[in-house]
Design a protein around this motif. Structure first.
Motif, PDB file in Angstrom:
ATOM      1  N   HIS A 168       0.926 -56.931 -67.107  1.00 27.75           N
ATOM      2  CA  HIS A 168      -0.418 -57.355 -66.709  1.00 27.75           C
ATOM      3  C   HIS A 168      -1.358 -56.143 -66.705  1.00 27.75           C
ATOM      4  O   HIS A 168      -2.503 -56.230 -67.136  1.00 27.75           O
ATOM      5  CB  HIS A 168      -0.400 -57.962 -65.305  1.00 27.75           C
ATOM      6  CG  HIS A 168       0.001 -59.418 -65.252  1.00 27.75           C
ATOM      7  ND1 HIS A 168      -0.615 -60.401 -65.983  1.00 27.75           N
ATOM      8  CD2 HIS A 168       0.936 -60.058 -64.514  1.00 27.75           C
ATOM      9  CE1 HIS A 168      -0.068 -61.584 -65.709  1.00 27.75           C
ATOM     10  NE2 HIS A 168       0.881 -61.401 -64.817  1.00 27.75           N
ATOM     11  N   ALA A 169      -0.855 -55.017 -66.176  1.00 31.04           N
ATOM     12  CA  ALA A 169      -1.704 -53.822 -66.061  1.00 31.04           C
ATOM     13  C   ALA A 169      -2.128 -53.323 -67.440  1.00 31.04           C
ATOM     14  O   ALA A 169      -3.289 -52.952 -67.645  1.00 31.04           O
ATOM     15  CB  ALA A 169      -0.957 -52.728 -65.303  1.00 31.04           C
ATOM     16  N   GLU A 170      -1.202 -53.333 -68.400  1.00 36.18           N
ATOM     17  CA  GLU A 170      -1.554 -52.885 -69.755  1.00 36.18           C
ATOM     18  C   GLU A 170      -2.630 -53.785 -70.352  1.00 36.18           C
ATOM     19  O   GLU A 170      -3.585 -53.314 -70.967  1.00 36.18           O
ATOM     20  CB  GLU A 170      -0.310 -52.874 -70.650  1.00 36.18           C
ATOM     21  CG  GLU A 170       0.504 -51.610 -70.450  1.00 36.18           C
ATOM     22  CD  GLU A 170       1.936 -51.733 -70.944  1.00 36.18           C
ATOM     23  OE1 GLU A 170       2.242 -52.684 -71.694  1.00 36.18           O
ATOM     24  OE2 GLU A 170       2.746 -50.872 -70.558  1.00 36.18           O
ATOM     25  N   ALA A 171      -2.490 -55.087 -70.140  1.00 40.25           N
ATOM     26  CA  ALA A 171      -3.495 -56.015 -70.672  1.00 40.25           C
ATOM     27  C   ALA A 171      -4.854 -55.751 -70.019  1.00 40.25           C
ATOM     28  O   ALA A 171      -5.883 -55.702 -70.697  1.00 40.25           O
ATOM     29  CB  ALA A 171      -3.056 -57.458 -70.429  1.00 40.25           C
ATOM     30  N   LEU A 172      -4.839 -55.551 -68.687  1.00 48.38           N
ATOM     31  CA  LEU A 172      -6.109 -55.314 -67.986  1.00 48.38           C
ATOM     32  C   LEU A 172      -6.734 -53.981 -68.411  1.00 48.38           C
ATOM     33  O   LEU A 172      -7.954 -53.863 -68.530  1.00 48.38           O
ATOM     34  CB  LEU A 172      -5.875 -55.322 -66.471  1.00 48.38           C
ATOM     35  CG  LEU A 172      -5.559 -56.695 -65.867  1.00 48.38           C
ATOM     36  CD1 LEU A 172      -4.948 -56.546 -64.477  1.00 48.38           C
ATOM     37  CD2 LEU A 172      -6.819 -57.561 -65.804  1.00 48.38           C
ATOM     38  N   ALA A 173      -5.903 -52.970 -68.637  1.00 51.34           N
ATOM     39  CA  ALA A 173      -6.426 -51.648 -68.990  1.00 51.34           C
ATOM     40  C   ALA A 173      -6.935 -51.593 -70.429  1.00 51.34           C
ATOM     41  O   ALA A 173      -7.914 -50.899 -70.715  1.00 51.34           O
ATOM     42  CB  ALA A 173      -5.342 -50.591 -68.787  1.00 51.34           C
ATOM     43  N   PHE A 174      -6.271 -52.310 -71.324  1.00 49.17           N
ATOM     44  CA  PHE A 174      -6.556 -52.057 -72.742  1.00 49.17           C
ATOM     45  C   PHE A 174      -7.095 -53.240 -73.540  1.00 49.17           C
ATOM     46  O   PHE A 174      -7.746 -53.029 -74.561  1.00 49.17           O
ATOM     47  CB  PHE A 174      -5.291 -51.542 -73.445  1.00 49.17           C
ATOM     48  CG  PHE A 174      -4.713 -50.314 -72.795  1.00 49.17           C
ATOM     49  CD1 PHE A 174      -5.510 -49.194 -72.585  1.00 49.17           C
ATOM     50  CD2 PHE A 174      -3.394 -50.283 -72.374  1.00 49.17           C
ATOM     51  CE1 PHE A 174      -4.982 -48.063 -71.974  1.00 49.17           C
ATOM     52  CE2 PHE A 174      -2.869 -49.155 -71.762  1.00 49.17           C
ATOM     53  CZ  PHE A 174      -3.661 -48.039 -71.557  1.00 49.17           C
ATOM     54  N   THR A 175      -6.820 -54.474 -73.119  1.00 44.06           N
ATOM     55  CA  THR A 175      -7.210 -55.573 -74.026  1.00 44.06           C
ATOM     56  C   THR A 175      -8.062 -56.683 -73.408  1.00 44.06           C
ATOM     57  O   THR A 175      -8.737 -57.394 -74.140  1.00 44.06           O
ATOM     58  CB  THR A 175      -5.960 -56.240 -74.665  1.00 44.06           C
ATOM     59  OG1 THR A 175      -5.108 -56.696 -73.615  1.00 44.06           O
ATOM     60  CG2 THR A 175      -5.210 -55.294 -75.560  1.00 44.06           C
ATOM     61  N   THR A 176      -8.042 -56.848 -72.084  1.00 43.72           N
ATOM     62  CA  THR A 176      -8.797 -57.968 -71.502  1.00 43.72           C
ATOM     63  C   THR A 176     -10.287 -57.643 -71.517  1.00 43.72           C
ATOM     64  O   THR A 176     -10.690 -56.549 -71.104  1.00 43.72           O
ATOM     65  CB  THR A 176      -8.337 -58.232 -70.054  1.00 43.72           C
ATOM     66  OG1 THR A 176      -6.918 -58.262 -70.021  1.00 43.72           O
ATOM     67  CG2 THR A 176      -8.880 -59.561 -69.544  1.00 43.72           C
ATOM     68  N   ARG A 177     -11.072 -58.598 -71.975  1.00 44.82           N
ATOM     69  CA  ARG A 177     -12.524 -58.371 -72.057  1.00 44.82           C
ATOM     70  C   ARG A 177     -13.179 -58.589 -70.698  1.00 44.82           C
ATOM     71  O   ARG A 177     -12.669 -59.322 -69.856  1.00 44.82           O
ATOM     72  CB  ARG A 177     -13.136 -59.307 -73.095  1.00 44.82           C
ATOM     73  CG  ARG A 177     -12.661 -58.983 -74.513  1.00 44.82           C
ATOM     74  CD  ARG A 177     -13.271 -59.946 -75.512  1.00 44.82           C
ATOM     75  NE  ARG A 177     -14.708 -59.769 -75.595  1.00 44.82           N
ATOM     76  CZ  ARG A 177     -15.572 -60.767 -75.811  1.00 44.82           C
ATOM     77  NH1 ARG A 177     -15.141 -61.987 -75.974  1.00 44.82           N
ATOM     78  NH2 ARG A 177     -16.866 -60.527 -75.874  1.00 44.82           N
ATOM     79  N   HIS A 178     -14.330 -57.944 -70.495  1.00 39.92           N
ATOM     80  CA  HIS A 178     -15.140 -58.088 -69.274  1.00 39.92           C
ATOM     81  C   HIS A 178     -14.436 -57.578 -68.027  1.00 39.92           C
ATOM     82  O   HIS A 178     -14.689 -58.065 -66.917  1.00 39.92           O
ATOM     83  CB  HIS A 178     -15.563 -59.550 -69.058  1.00 39.92           C
ATOM     84  CG  HIS A 178     -16.211 -60.172 -70.256  1.00 39.92           C
ATOM     85  ND1 HIS A 178     -17.356 -59.677 -70.823  1.00 39.92           N
ATOM     86  CD2 HIS A 178     -15.849 -61.250 -71.007  1.00 39.92           C
ATOM     87  CE1 HIS A 178     -17.688 -60.413 -71.864  1.00 39.92           C
ATOM     88  NE2 HIS A 178     -16.788 -61.374 -72.013  1.00 39.92           N
ATOM     89  N   VAL A 179     -13.489 -56.661 -68.195  1.00 41.22           N
ATOM     90  CA  VAL A 179     -12.694 -56.158 -67.079  1.00 41.22           C
ATOM     91  C   VAL A 179     -12.595 -54.643 -67.130  1.00 41.22           C
ATOM     92  O   VAL A 179     -12.510 -54.060 -68.200  1.00 41.22           O
ATOM     93  CB  VAL A 179     -11.257 -56.755 -67.155  1.00 41.22           C
ATOM     94  CG1 VAL A 179     -10.255 -55.901 -66.426  1.00 41.22           C
ATOM     95  CG2 VAL A 179     -11.236 -58.166 -66.610  1.00 41.22           C
ATOM     96  N   GLN A 180     -12.598 -54.034 -65.946  1.00 40.68           N
ATOM     97  CA  GLN A 180     -12.255 -52.603 -65.839  1.00 40.68           C
ATOM     98  C   GLN A 180     -11.109 -52.514 -64.840  1.00 40.68           C
ATOM     99  O   GLN A 180     -11.266 -52.982 -63.693  1.00 40.68           O
ATOM    100  CB  GLN A 180     -13.424 -51.855 -65.235  1.00 40.68           C
ATOM    101  CG  GLN A 180     -14.244 -51.054 -66.199  1.00 40.68           C
ATOM    102  CD  GLN A 180     -15.286 -50.279 -65.424  1.00 40.68           C
ATOM    103  OE1 GLN A 180     -16.058 -50.869 -64.670  1.00 40.68           O
ATOM    104  NE2 GLN A 180     -15.272 -48.974 -65.578  1.00 40.68           N
ATOM    105  N   LEU A 181      -9.961 -51.958 -65.246  1.00 39.23           N
ATOM    106  CA  LEU A 181      -8.876 -51.749 -64.284  1.00 39.23           C
ATOM    107  C   LEU A 181      -9.178 -50.437 -63.561  1.00 39.23           C
ATOM    108  O   LEU A 181      -9.080 -49.362 -64.149  1.00 39.23           O
ATOM    109  CB  LEU A 181      -7.526 -51.681 -64.998  1.00 39.23           C
ATOM    110  CG  LEU A 181      -6.333 -51.491 -64.066  1.00 39.23           C
ATOM    111  CD1 LEU A 181      -6.166 -52.685 -63.123  1.00 39.23           C
ATOM    112  CD2 LEU A 181      -5.043 -51.275 -64.859  1.00 39.23           C
ATOM    113  N   VAL A 182      -9.560 -50.548 -62.279  1.00 40.24           N
ATOM    114  CA  VAL A 182     -10.048 -49.348 -61.586  1.00 40.24           C
ATOM    115  C   VAL A 182      -9.090 -48.845 -60.511  1.00 40.24           C
ATOM    116  O   VAL A 182      -9.255 -47.737 -60.006  1.00 40.24           O
ATOM    117  CB  VAL A 182     -11.445 -49.599 -60.943  1.00 40.24           C
ATOM    118  CG1 VAL A 182     -12.486 -49.837 -62.017  1.00 40.24           C
ATOM    119  CG2 VAL A 182     -11.409 -50.744 -59.956  1.00 40.24           C
TER     120      VAL A 182
END
Ligand code: NAI
Length: 347
Positions: free
Chosen positions: A26-40
């Motif tokens: 999930h973290a990899e998707a949030l960091a690198f591929t999910t649009r409109h998201v910033q993993l902070v």
């Protein structure tokens, strides 16, 4: 703290708790591929996982303590991929801290915990609370459900659904079993949610289960099995049959059959890894899916996109906390039946 009902127009600032087997994905998707998201932000009690967040995911704010993680005013939403036994309390704390919440399945391991989550979510109507029933976001399951809703197989009355994992000789799930709720709460809970979705959310009445330990005697200590069967009766005559296994020799096999008065649908037969079929002197065959992630990779992407869209006020979710509570209620009755050997009423 409260969150306004106003849609988020910029990037959704997300924090993730749990960076284990699934959390890392999930973290990899949030960091690198999910649009409109910033993993902070990220949270884990394990230093190696925090180091992974810093160095491989580029996350700046990393916490060992869950309360400190939640206290950050600069995160809008949290993704909880922590042990199941923590889900209810962490979801409640996150809602109270003003965050949108995505929590992995199952929502909780008992019904009172689910009820507590639902009560707190009701007090925070401007925040999204979503449970990760990933199969609802799989293209094939979505097609099947749409066909049923359009009446294409008449009245659906029987679901046969299985979640079967390839045997893991290391026994990860034996160590995982004490916090997972057992094979039905961990694996069949997906099939239970699917059955309710395909059958139009009927009320469940009774459950009967039986299981066996075929390969992993360590499971006996926590009353679990590595192969389990269950039958559930629903109001109005619909029935469901579930099978879960931890010991398949060839690979991961999630399949579902929905039988109606005018036809049937089958989803996921043969567990093929790809579309290559090899014919040679040994016969005809194909490579097999190794695990749940290979099977549902696309669905995990659509699932997190649906969460983000709901948080940004773009599209509401069909999947509700009540659905998650019912899945827990049915999974628990099945688990009780495994232990009692009796038919259990689903209150
Ligand atoms: P895991 O044991 O590999 O990972 C758990 C993670 O939680 C670890 O990173 C651990 O350090 C962290 N953690 C433990 N206590 C914590 C705390 N107090 N605060 C923050 N983090 C904490 O387990 P796995 O397989 O990743 O499963 C996690 C959840 O995901 C489970 O609830 C499981 O049911 C669910 N899951 C869902 C799947 C699906 O198909 N939707 C598939 C696999 C797991």
């Amino acid at each position: 703290m409260t969150t306004s009902n106003a849609p988020i127009t910029g990037h959704l600032r997300v924090g993730i708790a749990g960076l284990g087997r699934l959390g890392r994905r999930h973290a990899e998707a949030l960091a690198f591929t999910t649009r409109h998201v910033q993993l902070v932000s990220a949270c884990s009690p394990v230093e190696a996982e925090r180091e992974h967040a810093r160095t491989s995911l580029g996350v700046q704010r990393v916490h060992a303590d869950f309360d400190a993680f939640l206290a950050d005013p600069d995160i809008d939403a949290v993704v909880l991929v922590t042990p199941t036994s923590l889900h209810a309390d962490q979801t409640i704390a996150a809602l109270k801290a003003g965050k949108h919440v995505f929590v992995e399945k199952p929502l909780a391991l008992n019904v009172p915990d689910c009820e507590r989550v639902l009560a707190v979510a009701e007090q925070h109507p401007g925040q999204v609370a979503m449970v990760g029933f990933v199969r609802r976001f799989d293209a094939s399951y979505q097609n099947a459900q749409a066909a049923i809703a359009a009446g294409e197989i008449g009245r659906p009355f029987l679901v046969r659904s299985q979640t079967c994992d390839q045997n893991d000789p290391d026994g990860f799930f034996v160590r995982f079993a004490p916090t997972s709720g057992g094979i039905y709460m961990d694996c069949s809970v997906h099939d239970i949610d699917l059955a309710r979705w395909m059958l139009g959310r009927p009320k469940a009445l009774r459950a009967f289960a039986s299981g066996t330990i075929a390969m992993h005697p360590g499971l006996a200590e926590c009353g679990d099995v590595d192969n389990g069967l269950a039958i559930v009766e629903f109001e109005g005559g619909a029935r469901a049959v579930f099978y879960a296994s931890r010991t398949f020799a060839h690979g991961h096999e999630t399949t579902t059959e929905i039988i109606g008065t005018a036809g049937k649908l089958m989803v996921g037969e043969h567990a093929a890894l790809d579309r290559v079929i090899r014919s040679d002197a040994r016969g005809v065959g194909h490579a097999v899916l190794p695990d749940f992630h290979a099977r549902f990779e696309g669905a995990f992407t659509r699932e997190i996109n649906a969460f983000v869209a709901a948080c940004r006020g773009v599209a509401p979710l069909d999947l509700t906390l009540s659905d998650a509570m019912e899945a827990t209620r049915i999974g628990l009755a099945i688990t009780r039946s495994l232990h009692s050997g009796q038919v259990e009423t689903i209150a």
